[in-house]
Write a protein that holds these residues in place. Sequence first.
Motif, PDB file in Angstrom:
ATOM      1  N   ALA A 156       0.828  -1.208   0.000  1.00 33.47           N
ATOM      2  CA  ALA A 156       0.000   0.000   0.000  1.00 33.47           C
ATOM      3  C   ALA A 156       0.859   1.254   0.000  1.00 33.47           C
ATOM      4  CB  ALA A 156      -0.936  -0.007   1.210  1.00 33.47           C
ATOM      5  N   ARG A 157       1.972   1.218   0.685  1.00 34.43           N
ATOM      6  CA  ARG A 157       2.848   2.394   0.723  1.00 34.43           C
ATOM      7  C   ARG A 157       3.538   2.644  -0.614  1.00 34.43           C
ATOM      8  NH1 ARG A 157       5.439   2.013   6.798  1.00 34.43           N
ATOM      9  NH2 ARG A 157       3.525   2.631   7.854  1.00 34.43           N
ATOM     10  N   GLU A 175       2.039   2.112  -3.532  1.00 34.49           N
ATOM     11  CA  GLU A 175       1.002   2.446  -4.510  1.00 34.49           C
ATOM     12  C   GLU A 175       0.568   3.902  -4.357  1.00 34.49           C
ATOM     13  OE1 GLU A 175      -1.382   1.792  -7.669  1.00 34.49           O
ATOM     14  OE2 GLU A 175       0.003   0.333  -6.821  1.00 34.49           O
ATOM     15  N   ASP A 176       0.554   4.625  -5.474  1.00 36.77           N
ATOM     16  CA  ASP A 176       0.067   6.003  -5.462  1.00 36.77           C
ATOM     17  C   ASP A 176      -1.444   5.988  -5.247  1.00 36.77           C
ATOM     18  OD1 ASP A 176       2.605   6.935  -6.001  1.00 36.77           O
ATOM     19  OD2 ASP A 176       2.290   6.983  -8.177  1.00 36.77           O
ATOM     20  N   GLY A 177      -1.935   6.921  -4.489  1.00 31.02           N
ATOM     21  CA  GLY A 177      -3.365   7.019  -4.246  1.00 31.02           C
ATOM     22  C   GLY A 177      -3.862   6.184  -3.084  1.00 31.02           C
ATOM     23  N   VAL A 178      -2.958   5.469  -2.409  1.00 24.43           N
ATOM     24  CA  VAL A 178      -3.339   4.669  -1.246  1.00 24.43           C
ATOM     25  C   VAL A 178      -2.600   5.220  -0.039  1.00 24.43           C
ATOM     26  CG1 VAL A 178      -3.351   2.379  -0.209  1.00 24.43           C
ATOM     27  CG2 VAL A 178      -3.701   2.625  -2.666  1.00 24.43           C
ATOM     28  N   ASP A 179      -3.336   5.502   1.009  1.00 23.96           N
ATOM     29  CA  ASP A 179      -2.733   6.015   2.240  1.00 23.96           C
ATOM     30  C   ASP A 179      -2.202   4.839   3.057  1.00 23.96           C
ATOM     31  OD1 ASP A 179      -1.953   7.441   4.432  1.00 23.96           O
ATOM     32  OD2 ASP A 179      -3.963   8.098   5.011  1.00 23.96           O
ATOM     33  N   GLY A 180      -0.910   4.576   2.914  1.00 24.11           N
ATOM     34  CA  GLY A 180      -0.292   3.440   3.590  1.00 24.11           C
ATOM     35  C   GLY A 180      -0.325   3.550   5.099  1.00 24.11           C
ATOM     36  N   VAL A 182      -3.738   2.446   6.232  1.00 24.49           N
ATOM     37  CA  VAL A 182      -3.848   0.987   6.140  1.00 24.49           C
ATOM     38  C   VAL A 182      -3.113   0.347   7.319  1.00 24.49           C
ATOM     39  CG1 VAL A 182      -3.268  -1.042   4.756  1.00 24.49           C
ATOM     40  CG2 VAL A 182      -4.122   1.016   3.632  1.00 24.49           C
TER      41      VAL A 182
END
Length: 80
Positions: A42-43, A45-50, A53
């Motif tokens: 998740a960290r 990936e752009d657009g995902v708040d790691g 998560v």
Amino acid sequence: MIDAGWLGSPVDVATFFVVLVGFAHGIRPDLDALAAAVVALAREEDGVDGDRVAADLEVSNRDVRQYQHPVTDGGERGDD
């Protein structure tokens, strides 16, 4: 309430309990590792708040670092 007799004798009930506890302790580390790997992905990936998560899955940064890829410059390794 469930009667202990449905499972068998008291020894059968105790064995069932020991197996359940052993299974729970055996699978917990696998779930923790899976959660840390999901946060690491998740960290990246752009657009995902790691961080969100990680907070939702209750994963520490120390565990996530084991699954993060090191940053490289994209060059050759230099192994001659």
